[in-house]
Design an enzyme around this catalytic site. Structure first.
Site, PDB file in Angstrom:
ATOM      1  CB  CYS A 174       1.369  -4.492  36.178  1.00  0.00           C
ATOM      2  SG  CYS A 174       0.004  -4.407  36.228  1.00  0.00           S
ATOM      3  NE  ARG A 190       1.194  -6.563  39.889  1.00  0.00           N
ATOM      4  CZ  ARG A 190      -0.079  -6.260  39.451  1.00  0.00           C
ATOM      5  NH1 ARG A 190      -0.742  -7.039  39.775  1.00  0.00           N
ATOM      6  NH2 ARG A 190      -0.716  -5.266  39.665  1.00  0.00           N
ATOM      7  CB  SER A 191      -0.291  -9.102  37.070  1.00  0.00           C
ATOM      8  OG  SER A 191      -0.959  -9.864  35.632  1.00  0.00           O
ATOM      9  CD  GLN A 192       3.395  -8.815  28.958  1.00  0.00           C
ATOM     10  OE1 GLN A 192       3.786  -9.567  28.593  1.00  0.00           O
ATOM     11  NE2 GLN A 192       4.029  -7.224  29.406  1.00  0.00           N
ATOM     12  CG  ASN A 250       4.428  -3.889  29.843  1.00  0.00           C
ATOM     13  OD1 ASN A 250       3.472  -4.919  29.391  1.00  0.00           O
ATOM     14  ND2 ASN A 250       4.258  -2.354  29.505  1.00  0.00           N
ATOM     15  CG  HIS A 256      -2.278 -13.387  32.436  1.00  0.00           C
ATOM     16  ND1 HIS A 256      -2.313 -12.219  33.407  1.00  0.00           N
ATOM     17  CD2 HIS A 256      -3.478 -12.329  32.206  1.00  0.00           C
ATOM     18  CE1 HIS A 256      -2.449 -11.685  34.039  1.00  0.00           C
ATOM     19  NE2 HIS A 256      -2.948 -11.002  33.029  1.00  0.00           N
ATOM     20  CE1 TYR A 313      -8.130  -9.952  32.640  1.00  0.00           C
ATOM     21  CE2 TYR A 313      -6.723  -9.622  31.200  1.00  0.00           C
ATOM     22  CZ  TYR A 313      -7.124 -10.306  32.422  1.00  0.00           C
ATOM     23  OH  TYR A 313      -7.505  -9.391  33.943  1.00  0.00           O
ATOM     24  CB  ALA A 367     -10.299  -7.970  32.152  1.00  0.00           C
TER      25      ALA A 367
END
Length: 282
Positions: free
Chosen positions: A157, A183-185, A194, A224, A226, A281
C-alpha cells in the site's frame, strides 16, 4: 492544538462531503460476513507535515507509536517478511503457516542490486547516498516490484519513499525531507499509523546521517473511508483536540541498525479514548 488532528479532520470531512462512492461496483475487499466492502473515496490526497514544528500524532485517539516504529524496523531495519519478527498482529491475516507474507515489504528492501559504488540493498544505498551525495535526486526505496507481485500475499500500500535534502543559507545542518507515496489507504485504520511510522523513519535516518528531520509529504492515490467506518469517523473527528506530544529519539544512537523501540521517547501524549473493534475489510 495538534496540526495532525486538523489535517485529519479536514481530510475526513472532504472525503465524506465531496468523495465518490464505490457502492454497486466490483470491489475486491469484503467484510468477515462475506459482503462487499464499499468505500467513499477521494483521489490524489496530499498531506504535508513538518517535524521541525511538531510530531504528527493524532490526539483524537491514541496512535500506538512504539508498535508503529516496530513495523518500520521490521521492514527497513530487519528487512523481514515474516510476522514472527514483528510484535504486533496486524499482518497475521496475510501470512502463511510459516509466518511469511511473500516477497513483500522487508523482502524487497533487503534485495541487493549492483551499483558503480558496490552492491547494496535498498536501505543501505539510501544511507550511503545521504552520506556521500546528499543532494542527489535519486535517493529512494520502492517495494512495488511488478515481477514479484504474484508472490506477495498483499500488494504494497505504502510503496515508495523519496528522500530529499535541503539547506538554507545559515543552516548549521542540512534538512532531510521525505515523500511517501501510497496507492491506497483505509483512512480510519491506517492513516495516522502510516504518518507516524514514516515520521519516525525520517527521524531515524536523519539522526543517522547527521541531519535535521524536516517535511514529510504524504501522497495517497486512493484515500477512502469504508461504508462501515463512516459513523465511527464522524464521532472521531468531533472529539476535542489536544496539543501534539513531544516525540524524540535517544540522541546516543547514530547507527540506523542499532535503533530499538526503547529509543523512542514520548512525552505529554494527551489523547481521546481508543476506538475499539474496528471492522477491517480484507
Amino acid at each position: 492544538m495538534s496540526k495532525a488532528d486538523k489535517i485529519f479532520v479536514a481530510m475526513c470531512e472532504d472525503i465524506i462531503n465531496n468523495g465518490t462512492t464505490t457502492e454497486g461496483q466490483k470491489v475486491r475487499p469484503h467484510w468477515e460476513d462475506g459482503s462487499a466492502a464499499y468505500t467513499i473515496k477521494q483521489f490524489g490526497v496530499c498531506n504535508r507535515y513538518d517535524l521541525r514544528e511538531e510530531f504528527p500524532a493524532l490526539t483524537l485517539r491514541r496512535t500506538a507509536l512504539k508498535s508503529a516504529m516496530d513495523e518500520v524496523l521490521w521492514i527497513y531495519q530487519r528487512k523481514s517478511n515474516n510476522i514472527h519478527d514483528l510484535k504486533s498482529h496486524i499482518w497475521d491475516e496475510w501470512a502463511d503457516e510459516s509466518g511469511c507474507i511473500g516477497k513483500a515489504y522487508g523482502y524487497q528492501i533487503g534485495v541487493k542490486s549492483h551499483y558503480p559504488e558496490g552492491d547494496f540493498d535498498q536501505m543501505d544505498k539510501v544511507l550511503y547516498d545521504l552520506r556521500n551525495t546528499p543532494f542527489s535526486r535519486r535517493i529512494m526505496t520502492n517495494t512495488y516490484v511488478f515481477a514479484d507481485l504474484s508472490e506477495m500475499n498483499l500488494y504494497p500500500c505504502a510503496y515508495s519513499v523519496t528522500y530529499n535534502v535541503t539547506q538554507r543559507a545559515g543552516d548549521e545542518r542540512p534538512t532531510l525531507n521525505m515523500v511517501l507515496n501510497q496507492r491506497s489507504q483505509d483512512v480510519l485504520a491506517a492513516n495516522n499509523w502510516n504518518v507516524c511510522q514514516y515520521a519516525i523513519l525520517l527521524m531515524m535516518v536523519a539522526q543517522t546521517v547527521g541531519m535535521v528531520p524536516g517535511q514529510l509529504v504524504h501522497m495517497i492515490a486512493d484515500a477512502h473511508i469504508y461504508d462501515r467506518h463512516v459513523d465511527i469517523i464522524r464521532e472521531l473527528i468531533s472529539r476535542p483536540q489536544h496539543a501534539a506530544p513531544r516525540v524524540s529519539l535517544n540522541p546516543d544512537v547514530t547507527d540506523f541498525y542499532a535503533f530499538t523501540t526503547d529509543d523512542l521517547l514520548v512525552e505529554g501524549y494527551e489523547h481521546g479514548p481508543q476506538v475499539k473493534d474496528i471492522p477491517i475489510a480484507v
